[in-house]
Design an enzyme around this catalytic site. Structure first.
Site, PDB file in Angstrom:
ATOM      1  N   HIS A   9     -12.123   7.179  -0.611  1.00 55.81           N
ATOM      2  CA  HIS A   9     -10.675   7.474  -0.603  1.00 55.81           C
ATOM      3  C   HIS A   9     -10.473   8.952  -0.272  1.00 55.81           C
ATOM      4  CE1 HIS A   9      -6.496   7.441  -1.331  1.00 55.81           C
ATOM      5  NE2 HIS A   9      -6.433   6.778  -2.458  1.00 55.81           N
ATOM      6  N   HIS A  39      -3.849  10.460   0.735  1.00 57.82           N
ATOM      7  CA  HIS A  39      -2.722  10.419  -0.218  1.00 57.82           C
ATOM      8  C   HIS A  39      -2.629  11.582  -1.193  1.00 57.82           C
ATOM      9  CE1 HIS A  39      -2.858   5.733   0.411  1.00 57.82           C
ATOM     10  NE2 HIS A  39      -2.636   6.407   1.511  1.00 57.82           N
ATOM     11  N   TYR A  76      -5.108  13.050  -2.981  1.00 60.81           N
ATOM     12  CA  TYR A  76      -6.116  13.106  -4.052  1.00 60.81           C
ATOM     13  C   TYR A  76      -7.216  14.110  -3.667  1.00 60.81           C
ATOM     14  CZ  TYR A  76      -3.582   9.082  -5.796  1.00 60.81           C
ATOM     15  OH  TYR A  76      -2.587   8.272  -6.279  1.00 60.81           O
TER      16      TYR A  76
HETATM   17  C1  LIG Z   1       0.653  -0.817  -6.566  1.00 59.98           C
HETATM   18  C2  LIG Z   1       0.009  -0.035  -5.479  1.00 59.98           C
HETATM   19  C3  LIG Z   1      -1.175   0.669  -5.746  1.00 59.98           C
HETATM   20  C4  LIG Z   1      -1.822   1.396  -4.730  1.00 59.98           C
HETATM   21  N1  LIG Z   1      -3.023   2.015  -4.998  1.00 59.98           N
HETATM   22  C5  LIG Z   1      -3.751   2.552  -3.989  1.00 59.98           C
HETATM   23  C6  LIG Z   1      -5.096   2.990  -4.197  1.00 59.98           C
HETATM   24  O1  LIG Z   1      -5.675   2.873  -5.283  1.00 59.98           O
HETATM   25  N2  LIG Z   1      -5.752   3.511  -3.140  1.00 59.98           N
HETATM   26  C7  LIG Z   1      -5.165   3.653  -1.918  1.00 59.98           C
HETATM   27  O2  LIG Z   1      -5.811   4.158  -0.990  1.00 59.98           O
HETATM   28  N3  LIG Z   1      -3.912   3.224  -1.687  1.00 59.98           N
HETATM   29  C8  LIG Z   1      -3.196   2.644  -2.679  1.00 59.98           C
HETATM   30  N4  LIG Z   1      -1.948   2.122  -2.416  1.00 59.98           N
HETATM   31  C9  LIG Z   1      -1.448   2.092  -1.028  1.00 59.98           C
HETATM   32  C10 LIG Z   1      -1.842   0.763  -0.359  1.00 59.98           C
HETATM   33  O3  LIG Z   1      -3.235   0.663  -0.141  1.00 59.98           O
HETATM   34  C11 LIG Z   1      -1.142   0.567   0.997  1.00 59.98           C
HETATM   35  O4  LIG Z   1      -1.544   1.591   1.878  1.00 59.98           O
HETATM   36  C12 LIG Z   1       0.376   0.559   0.874  1.00 59.98           C
HETATM   37  O5  LIG Z   1       0.799  -0.290  -0.176  1.00 59.98           O
HETATM   38  C13 LIG Z   1       1.042   0.121   2.165  1.00 59.98           C
HETATM   39  O6  LIG Z   1       0.756  -1.225   2.425  1.00 59.98           O
HETATM   40  P1  LIG Z   1       1.911  -2.365   2.203  1.00 59.98           P
HETATM   41  O7  LIG Z   1       3.143  -1.802   2.838  1.00 59.98           O
HETATM   42  O8  LIG Z   1       1.363  -3.569   2.886  1.00 59.98           O
HETATM   43  O9  LIG Z   1       2.081  -2.531   0.724  1.00 59.98           O
HETATM   44  C14 LIG Z   1      -1.260   1.436  -3.425  1.00 59.98           C
HETATM   45  C15 LIG Z   1      -0.077   0.735  -3.175  1.00 59.98           C
HETATM   46  C16 LIG Z   1       0.553  -0.005  -4.162  1.00 59.98           C
HETATM   47  C17 LIG Z   1       1.800  -0.794  -3.838  1.00 59.98           C
END
Ligand SMILES: Cc1cc2nc3c(=O)[nH]c(=O)nc-3n(C[C@H](O)[C@H](O)[C@H](O)COP(=O)(O)O)c2cc1C
Length: 373
Positions: free
Chosen positions: A172, A175, A177
């Protein structure tokens, strides 16, 4: 919604030792259902259901490396220690039994703000320069020893992923981090070899992490690196303002051993450099593939009307058609597509797309974050 030709999503994909039956990836999503950092049977069953629902590759929620402050919530799972690794073994065995493939997303949350009440994050809180965002102090500037220990901990987590039987591992680096805090000039003011005025210099830490991971897993095990322009600290931040800057950022990471770049954006249809190739131009994953030659994963609001940040404010999002995605996959702009919220609500999302059960697709309801459906 009319019936689209979805075959382009259901072509196999091969990368080193990884063979996928289709192009759909479950995006990594933190669920905070692992009290004391140990994923239990409910977490195993959750991932297994996605394998049963035909997801080509499952990426786990972020799961943290062995550093005192590598997580910012007490129910984020560890990827170290006997109890947590036994939990992850049961996860991957369940996914394999259902015919799926999976990699853990290994993570360090850096100096991002802790997300739970009545819980203290252990000190020291690692960060490049003791900053959460420009002019916002949080955490401790990492010593050389802390940096070396962190790089080694990423390597150990990757070795454990392979040993437990996972099919790949994702680092990762997105975002806002820890790894992204090194990329970003707004949080990296170091004057040593891990800082500098250029993205190439600030990519050094990530490159060392990738090298440690590669050394731990050997040449044939695919390593994925997730990156983003945006940060949770600033959704409009952009690390690379030009293709040349993007090359400086990403090419050293591919050369260090990243096989597949997971290019996170909030809406996959948005062009990365519209001033160059127009409003219908390549998205982030498209440019990353073109500039580095590496295969890429795209992501962002697939099948949904609103982006995922709304989910954290309790917003719902309506299902939409996937015609635009299919067109971009047909022109091979990127290789794989990750799907987040649609798969939180519905483990059968991929199977429904494959069989044309479009009436069965659901809207995203933020209430589904409160349970492991
Ligand atoms: C509840 C939630 C938790 C997430 N946790 C992470 C994470 O742990 N690591 C990460 O790289 N992105 C995380 N994301 C981002 C998602 O991987 C993804 O990039 C984002 O939801 C966009 O995709 P979608 O529009 O299909 O939901 C999270 C998103 C959501 C909704």
């Amino acid at each position: 919604m009319s019936l689209p030709q979805v075959d382009v999503l259901f072509r196999p994909f091969r990368l080193k030792s990884l063979e996928l039956k289709n192009r759909v990836v479950m995006a990594p999503m933190t669920r905070t259902f692992s009290p004391e950092g140990v994923p239990g049977d409910n977490v195993s069953a959750y991932y297994r259901r996605r394998a049963e629902g035909d997801v080509g590759l499952i990426l786990s929620e972020g799961t943290v490396i062995d550093r005192p402050s590598s997580r910012n919530h007490p129910a984020i799972p560890f990827f170290h220690g006997d109890a947590a690794l036994a939990g992850w073994k049961s996860v991957i065995d369940g996914v394999h039994a259902a015919g799926g493939k999976m990699g853990p997303q290994i993570w360090h949350t850096g100096s991002t703000v802790a997300g739970a009440k009545d819980w203290e994050q252990p000190e020291p809180i690692d960060s490049p320069s003791g900053l959460l965002a420009p002019n916002k102090p949080r955490g401790t500037a990492m010593s050389d020893e802390a940096i070396a220990d962190t790089i080694a901990a990423f390597g150990r987590a990757a070795a454990d992923a392979k040993r437990l039987g996972f099919d790949t591992v994702e680092i990762h680096g997105a975002h806002g981090y820890l790894i992204d805090q090194f990329f970003w000039a707004g949080t990296n003011e170091r004057t040593d070899m891990f800082g500098g005025a250029t993205l190439k210099e600030r990519s050094r830490f990530a490159a060392e992490v990738v090298k440690a991971v590669r050394a731990a897993v050997g040449p044939d095990f695919p390593v994925i690196l997730r990156v983003s322009q945006w940060k949770q600290q600033d959704y409009t931040a952009r690390l690379a303002e030009t293709p040349d800057a993007m090359t400086d950022w990403l090419l050293p990471l591919v050369e260090a051993g990243a096989d597949l770049l997971h290019c996170s954006q909030r809406r996959f249809w948005e062009p990365e450099f519209p001033e160059i190739d127009g409003e219908e131009g390549l998205n982030f994953a498209g440019w990353a593939k073109k500039l580095t030659g590496a295969p890429t994963i795209s992501v962002g609001s697939v099948g949904l009307s609103g982006d995922f940040l709304g989910a954290f404010k309790g917003q719902a999002s309506e299902r939409t058609d996937i015609g635009q995605l299919l067109r971009r996959m047909e022109r091979e702009e990127f290789d794989l597509i990750a799907v987040g919220r649609s798969l939180i609500t519905d483990p059968q999302w991929v199977a429904k797309i494959r069989t044309g059960d479009l009436e069965g697709l659901r809207n995203f309801d933020a209430a589904s974050l409160g349970e492991l459906v």
